[in-house]
Enzyme design. Structure first.
Site, PDB file in Angstrom:
ATOM      1  N   GLU A   1      64.359  66.304  58.104  1.00 22.39           N
ATOM      2  CA  GLU A   1      62.985  66.784  57.939  1.00 22.39           C
ATOM      3  C   GLU A   1      62.039  65.699  58.459  1.00 22.39           C
ATOM      4  OE1 GLU A   1      62.419  68.100  53.904  1.00 22.39           O
ATOM      5  OE2 GLU A   1      63.848  69.753  54.180  1.00 22.39           O
ATOM      6  N   PRO A   2      60.747  66.026  58.601  1.00 19.86           N
ATOM      7  CA  PRO A   2      59.835  65.009  59.136  1.00 19.86           C
ATOM      8  C   PRO A   2      59.878  63.690  58.357  1.00 19.86           C
ATOM      9  CG  PRO A   2      58.763  67.142  59.101  1.00 19.86           C
ATOM     10  CD  PRO A   2      60.089  67.332  58.427  1.00 19.86           C
TER      11      PRO A   2
ATOM     12  N   SER B   1      68.109  59.843  57.077  1.00 22.73           N
ATOM     13  CA  SER B   1      69.307  59.247  56.470  1.00 22.73           C
ATOM     14  C   SER B   1      69.482  59.668  55.006  1.00 22.73           C
ATOM     15  CB  SER B   1      69.202  57.715  56.509  1.00 22.73           C
ATOM     16  OG  SER B   1      68.925  57.269  57.816  1.00 22.73           O
TER      17      SER B   1
ATOM     18  N   THR C   1      68.800  70.152  67.027  1.00 24.29           N
ATOM     19  CA  THR C   1      69.376  70.335  68.358  1.00 24.29           C
ATOM     20  C   THR C   1      69.784  71.800  68.510  1.00 24.29           C
ATOM     21  OG1 THR C   1      70.181  68.071  68.277  1.00 24.29           O
ATOM     22  CG2 THR C   1      71.173  69.511  69.930  1.00 24.29           C
TER      23      THR C   1
ATOM     24  N   ARG D   1      78.633  47.045  96.714  1.00 18.66           N
ATOM     25  CA  ARG D   1      77.536  46.087  96.854  1.00 18.66           C
ATOM     26  C   ARG D   1      78.080  44.696  97.188  1.00 18.66           C
ATOM     27  NH1 ARG D   1      72.146  46.307  97.817  1.00 18.66           N
ATOM     28  NH2 ARG D   1      71.069  44.512  96.910  1.00 18.66           N
TER      29      ARG D   1
ATOM     30  N   ILE E   1      75.200  45.771  86.261  1.00 22.28           N
ATOM     31  CA  ILE E   1      75.975  45.645  87.498  1.00 22.28           C
ATOM     32  C   ILE E   1      75.239  46.325  88.660  1.00 22.28           C
ATOM     33  CG2 ILE E   1      78.116  46.468  88.622  1.00 22.28           C
ATOM     34  CD1 ILE E   1      79.558  45.801  85.948  1.00 22.28           C
TER      35      ILE E   1
ATOM     36  N   GLU F   1      73.949  62.131  63.479  1.00 19.66           N
ATOM     37  CA  GLU F   1      75.027  62.223  62.478  1.00 19.66           C
ATOM     38  C   GLU F   1      75.289  60.903  61.767  1.00 19.66           C
ATOM     39  OE1 GLU F   1      78.194  64.845  63.989  1.00 19.66           O
ATOM     40  OE2 GLU F   1      76.543  65.680  65.138  1.00 19.66           O
TER      41      GLU F   1
ATOM     42  N   GLU G   1      73.703  51.884  60.985  1.00 22.25           N
ATOM     43  CA  GLU G   1      73.533  51.255  59.665  1.00 22.25           C
ATOM     44  C   GLU G   1      74.165  52.142  58.583  1.00 22.25           C
ATOM     45  OE1 GLU G   1      71.014  51.655  61.857  1.00 22.25           O
ATOM     46  OE2 GLU G   1      70.805  49.580  62.475  1.00 22.25           O
TER      47      GLU G   1
HETATM   48  C1  LIG Z   1      67.767  63.804  69.724  1.00 27.77           C
HETATM   49  C2  LIG Z   1      68.083  63.975  68.268  1.00 27.77           C
HETATM   50  C3  LIG Z   1      68.790  65.094  67.850  1.00 27.77           C
HETATM   51  C4  LIG Z   1      69.025  65.303  66.476  1.00 27.77           C
HETATM   52  N1  LIG Z   1      69.668  66.464  66.086  1.00 27.77           N
HETATM   53  C5  LIG Z   1      69.731  66.742  64.765  1.00 27.77           C
HETATM   54  C6  LIG Z   1      70.243  68.025  64.321  1.00 27.77           C
HETATM   55  O1  LIG Z   1      70.707  68.845  65.128  1.00 27.77           O
HETATM   56  N2  LIG Z   1      70.214  68.312  63.004  1.00 27.77           N
HETATM   57  C7  LIG Z   1      69.728  67.421  62.080  1.00 27.77           C
HETATM   58  O2  LIG Z   1      69.725  67.735  60.892  1.00 27.77           O
HETATM   59  N3  LIG Z   1      69.249  66.200  62.465  1.00 27.77           N
HETATM   60  C8  LIG Z   1      69.241  65.843  63.773  1.00 27.77           C
HETATM   61  N4  LIG Z   1      68.739  64.634  64.181  1.00 27.77           N
HETATM   62  C9  LIG Z   1      68.179  63.717  63.180  1.00 27.77           C
HETATM   63  C10 LIG Z   1      69.052  62.501  62.934  1.00 27.77           C
HETATM   64  O3  LIG Z   1      70.190  62.885  62.202  1.00 27.77           O
HETATM   65  C11 LIG Z   1      68.201  61.468  62.196  1.00 27.77           C
HETATM   66  O4  LIG Z   1      67.219  61.002  63.114  1.00 27.77           O
HETATM   67  C12 LIG Z   1      69.027  60.331  61.679  1.00 27.77           C
HETATM   68  O5  LIG Z   1      69.838  60.743  60.617  1.00 27.77           O
HETATM   69  C13 LIG Z   1      68.141  59.149  61.201  1.00 27.77           C
HETATM   70  O6  LIG Z   1      67.141  59.609  60.355  1.00 27.77           O
HETATM   71  P1  LIG Z   1      65.622  59.165  60.582  1.00 27.77           P
HETATM   72  O7  LIG Z   1      65.319  59.375  62.015  1.00 27.77           O
HETATM   73  O8  LIG Z   1      64.778  59.884  59.593  1.00 27.77           O
HETATM   74  O9  LIG Z   1      65.617  57.642  60.294  1.00 27.77           O
HETATM   75  P2  LIG Z   1      65.453  56.902  58.813  1.00 27.77           P
HETATM   76  O10 LIG Z   1      66.349  57.570  57.890  1.00 27.77           O
HETATM   77  O11 LIG Z   1      63.986  56.956  58.532  1.00 27.77           O
HETATM   78  O12 LIG Z   1      65.905  55.482  59.195  1.00 27.77           O
HETATM   79  C14 LIG Z   1      65.086  54.556  59.920  1.00 27.77           C
HETATM   80  C15 LIG Z   1      65.879  53.270  60.107  1.00 27.77           C
HETATM   81  O13 LIG Z   1      66.236  52.712  58.840  1.00 27.77           O
HETATM   82  C16 LIG Z   1      67.645  52.560  58.733  1.00 27.77           C
HETATM   83  N5  LIG Z   1      68.046  52.814  57.358  1.00 27.77           N
HETATM   84  C17 LIG Z   1      67.777  53.923  56.608  1.00 27.77           C
HETATM   85  N6  LIG Z   1      68.284  53.787  55.373  1.00 27.77           N
HETATM   86  C18 LIG Z   1      68.908  52.586  55.339  1.00 27.77           C
HETATM   87  C19 LIG Z   1      69.643  51.869  54.343  1.00 27.77           C
HETATM   88  N7  LIG Z   1      69.869  52.376  53.139  1.00 27.77           N
HETATM   89  N8  LIG Z   1      70.138  50.643  54.667  1.00 27.77           N
HETATM   90  C20 LIG Z   1      69.934  50.115  55.889  1.00 27.77           C
HETATM   91  N9  LIG Z   1      69.259  50.741  56.878  1.00 27.77           N
HETATM   92  C21 LIG Z   1      68.760  51.973  56.605  1.00 27.77           C
HETATM   93  C22 LIG Z   1      68.224  53.556  59.713  1.00 27.77           C
HETATM   94  O14 LIG Z   1      69.539  53.192  60.124  1.00 27.77           O
HETATM   95  C23 LIG Z   1      67.221  53.457  60.839  1.00 27.77           C
HETATM   96  O15 LIG Z   1      67.501  52.328  61.608  1.00 27.77           O
HETATM   97  C24 LIG Z   1      68.566  64.365  65.545  1.00 27.77           C
HETATM   98  C25 LIG Z   1      67.891  63.212  65.973  1.00 27.77           C
HETATM   99  C26 LIG Z   1      67.648  63.004  67.317  1.00 27.77           C
HETATM  100  C27 LIG Z   1      66.886  61.783  67.739  1.00 27.77           C
END
Ligand SMILES: Cc1cc2nc3c(=O)[nH]c(=O)nc-3n(C[C@H](O)[C@H](O)[C@H](O)COP(=O)(O)OP(=O)(O)OC[C@H]3O[C@@H](n4cnc5c(N)ncnc54)[C@H](O)[C@@H]3O)c2cc1C
Length: 403
Positions: free
Chosen positions: A131-132, A136, A163, A288, A357, A383, A387
């Site tokens: 969600e927005p 994670s 996706t 190259r 390269i 997925e 981290e």
């Molecule tokens: C192109 C693309 C396609 C996607 N497709 C799908 C899809 O089909 N369906 C779907 O449901 N989702 C999808 N996603 C979402 C994706 O699963 C999430 O972006 C991902 O799980 C990370 O969540 P977030 O972006 O909210 O980052 P956050 O959860 O906000 O994390 C931000 C940063 O903090 C770190 N972090 C978070 N919690 C911790 C912790 N406890 N300890 C240490 N570090 C932490 C993370 O590793 C990351 O570096 C997609 C994302 C992208 C970019």
């Protein structure tokens, strides 16, 4: 029955199918990827050919019209598709997760209604957790569903990063059906939300399900990533994954199970993109010349090639091991997490080395490595970020070695 002697060996059937997919990637995906990437256009003709090849039904049982192949063979196919273009494997990936959810948790009625049409690719699946404000921390989602007086369920909320959000006809969507549940995961349910593929504003029986315009991304183009807006969308109780009686409150557990096989799938994508980066580097390094000889003759370049090939071999072996363990019914959560972490980082690292390269030409859109450089980082995120993988691996390690 064919026997395999080592983790990297293939049965005759696996050889035949991966050779077929490799040829498809060489002839149909690689020559066209640049165009679809540049235009950020859905690669419809490629998808049509994938339907003909049966690639949407690879893991769906034969009784539902699929090929009934195992996870190991599927990962081999995904590696080949990703070697062509990871956006193509992205079109298959969420579909694979949707069909896995149905095969493992669906009622017989749900399997009969959806799997045969999914096997042909007539309808394709997406899945939606994020969600927005939440990625994670899946238990923090805010979208909800409540039961109406007539027995249907009404879904409300906003989803992010889906996706295949537009082109799918089915979305496996995780929402809260009990916002007071403690722990939160016990109040989460997976709905099979149907809609019109390719339509932004659904009407009629699917009114209240809107797909806003696709998100603009740095890479992973062609396949769309979208938000989803549910505003009073009615979902019949028969579309609760596993049925109303058994499925309500089970969504989190179902989705986490699916993500485990999904991790092996992402690992295979990492191997595929890394393999392509190595192929491009091997070719360029022999074309190259600097200081009077091929750059491939400089030891520093050879070391890069050696590291890439070694990492790819290790990533492939880890990926196949996790898949084979799952196919054998063994517990493979730790191995799947390790494979996803290592192979996705290998994908990113090998693309980086291949880019170096290529020198200045790697920065030019004339060279394929430029696309790979924009595509590879996705694998570190989808997925479960690296981290989050480390957190999963750490927890599983401690659980397995508790004193
Ligand atoms: C192109 C693309 C396609 C996607 N497709 C799908 C899809 O089909 N369906 C779907 O449901 N989702 C999808 N996603 C979402 C994706 O699963 C999430 O972006 C991902 O799980 C990370 O969540 P977030 O972006 O909210 O980052 P956050 O959860 O906000 O994390 C931000 C940063 O903090 C770190 N972090 C978070 N919690 C911790 C912790 N406890 N300890 C240490 N570090 C932490 C993370 O590793 C990351 O570096 C997609 C994302 C992208 C970019």
């Amino acid at each position: 029955m064919a026997v395999v002697s080592a983790y990297s060996d293939k049965t005759d059937e696996q050889k035949a199918i991966t050779e077929m997919v490799r040829q498809f990637a060489d002839e149909q995906i690689l020559p066209n990827a640049e165009h679809y990437d540049h235009e950020d256009e859905y690669p419809e003709p490629i998808v049509e050919q994938m339907k003909e090849l049966g690639l949407f039904g690879v893991t769906i049982p034969e009784e539902y019209g699929g090929m009934g192949l195992d996870l190991t063979t599927y990962t081999m196919i995904v590696e080949e598709l990703s070697r062509g273009w990871i956006s193509i494997s992205g079109i298959v990936n969420t579909h694979f997760i949707g069909s896995y959810l149905l095969m493992k948790f669906g009622t017989e009625d749900q399997k009969q209604r959806f799997l045969p049409r999914m096997a042909t690719g007539e309808i394709r699946a997406s899945f939606s957790l994020s969600e927005p404000e939440v990625g994670s921390d899946v238990q923090g989602i805010k979208s909800t569903a409540r039961k109406l007086d007539d027995g249907a369920w009404e879904i409300n909320g906003q989803k992010m990063w889906v996706t295949n959000g537009l082109m799918s006809g089915l979305c496996f969507v995780l929402v809260k059906t009990d916002t007071t549940a403690d722990p939160a995961y016990k109040g989460m349910t997976c709905f099979i939300a149907e809609k019109e593929p390719g339509v932004g504003e659904n009407t009629g029986e699917w009114a209240g399900f809107t797909v806003p315009p696709k998100i603009k991304k740095m890479g992973y183009k062609g396949v769309e990533s979208t938000e989803l807006i549910f505003d009073g969308y009615r979902c019949p109780a028969q579309n609760i994954l596993g049925g109303e009686e058994d499925g309500v409150g089970q969504g989190f557990v179902q989705m986490m199970d699916a993500l485990e096989v999904g991790r092996v799938n992402v690992a295979a994508r990492g191997v595929g993109i890394a393999q392509r980066a190595l192929e491009l580097a091997l070719r360029y390094a022999q074309e190259r010349k600097t200081f009077g000889r091929q750059i491939a003759q400089h030891q520093a370049i050879q070391f890069k090639l050696a590291d890439m090939a070694t990492q790819i071999d290790a990533a492939r072996l880890m990926t196949l091991r996790a898949a084979r363990m799952k196919d054998a019914g063994e517990r493979s959560d730790l191995e799947a997490g390790m494979a996803k972490l290592f192979a996705s980082e290998t994908g990113k690292e090998c693309v980086e080395q291949s880019f170096r390269i290529h020198g200045g030409y790697g920065y030019s859109k004339e060279y394929e490595i430029e696309r790979l450089y924009r595509d590879a980082p996705l694998l570190l995120i989808g997925e479960g970020t690296s981290e989050i993988q480390r957190m999963v691996i750490g927890k599983k390690l401690l659980a397995r070695h508790k004193i």
